[in-house]
Design a protein around this motif. Sequence first.
Motif, short mmCIF file in Angstrom:
data_model
loop_
_atom_site.label_atom_id
_atom_site.label_comp_id
_atom_site.label_asym_id
_atom_site.label_seq_id
_atom_site.Cartn_x
_atom_site.Cartn_y
_atom_site.Cartn_z
N THR A 76 0.85 -1.19 0.00
CA THR A 76 0.00 0.00 0.00
C THR A 76 0.88 1.23 0.00
OG1 THR A 76 -0.13 0.12 2.41
CG2 THR A 76 -1.85 -1.14 1.29
N ALA A 82 -5.09 6.01 1.57
CA ALA A 82 -4.32 4.83 1.19
C ALA A 82 -4.70 4.35 -0.20
CB ALA A 82 -4.55 3.72 2.20
N VAL A 138 -8.03 -1.37 1.28
CA VAL A 138 -7.72 -0.12 1.97
C VAL A 138 -9.04 0.61 2.22
CG1 VAL A 138 -5.37 0.15 1.10
CG2 VAL A 138 -7.26 1.09 -0.22
N MET A 149 -4.77 0.20 6.02
CA MET A 149 -4.74 -1.11 5.39
C MET A 149 -5.66 -1.97 6.23
SD MET A 149 -3.73 -4.50 5.63
CE MET A 149 -2.71 -4.47 7.08
#
Length: 181
Positions: free
Chosen positions: A121, A128, A152, A157
């Motif tokens: 990510t 994100a 995300v 995350m």
Amino acid sequence: MSQIYKSLAAGPVPPTVPETFITDVNSPAVPAANILNEIGGSTSANNNNGIQTDGSSGGNTLTIQLTNRIAAAVTTADATPTILASFALGATPAVFTFDVQIASFNVTDVNGDGYFISGSTRTDGASATLCGNPDKIENEEVMDAANADMIVSGNNMVIQVTGIAGKTHHWRTVITYVQVT
């Protein structure tokens, strides 16, 4: 055989045990009555070495921690997508790689699944983005509709799991990550 000699006339005698232990965080750890409690642990704190020492800010406990780790557990009883783990990516632009191990036990049918997800990510400090599609290995004892994914949401995350309607699943994960800014 080598020996060390210290003249008592040349200064104080060194202590029989160290008096202070300097640590990476919450330093120092100081033995009390010559006792220092040393314990193991883990933390999601970012550390390039993957390990750190945590003192008790003058107390007598020294914790040796594995860093860059996230651990979580959840139970599902239906097919509703559920958050197993969420990790805030922070306000500094960065890229993260995640290695995710997930175990799932279907209590109702007494069978199990394992999932291994490897993904990356990026954060701009506010939101994100997945860097491509995460790779996933599914090890399922029987073909079923349970599932686990890396997604995300906002600046996080997220590991999301989905059980099966009418079935109880216990889920557990351990995640390690690497961060670069």
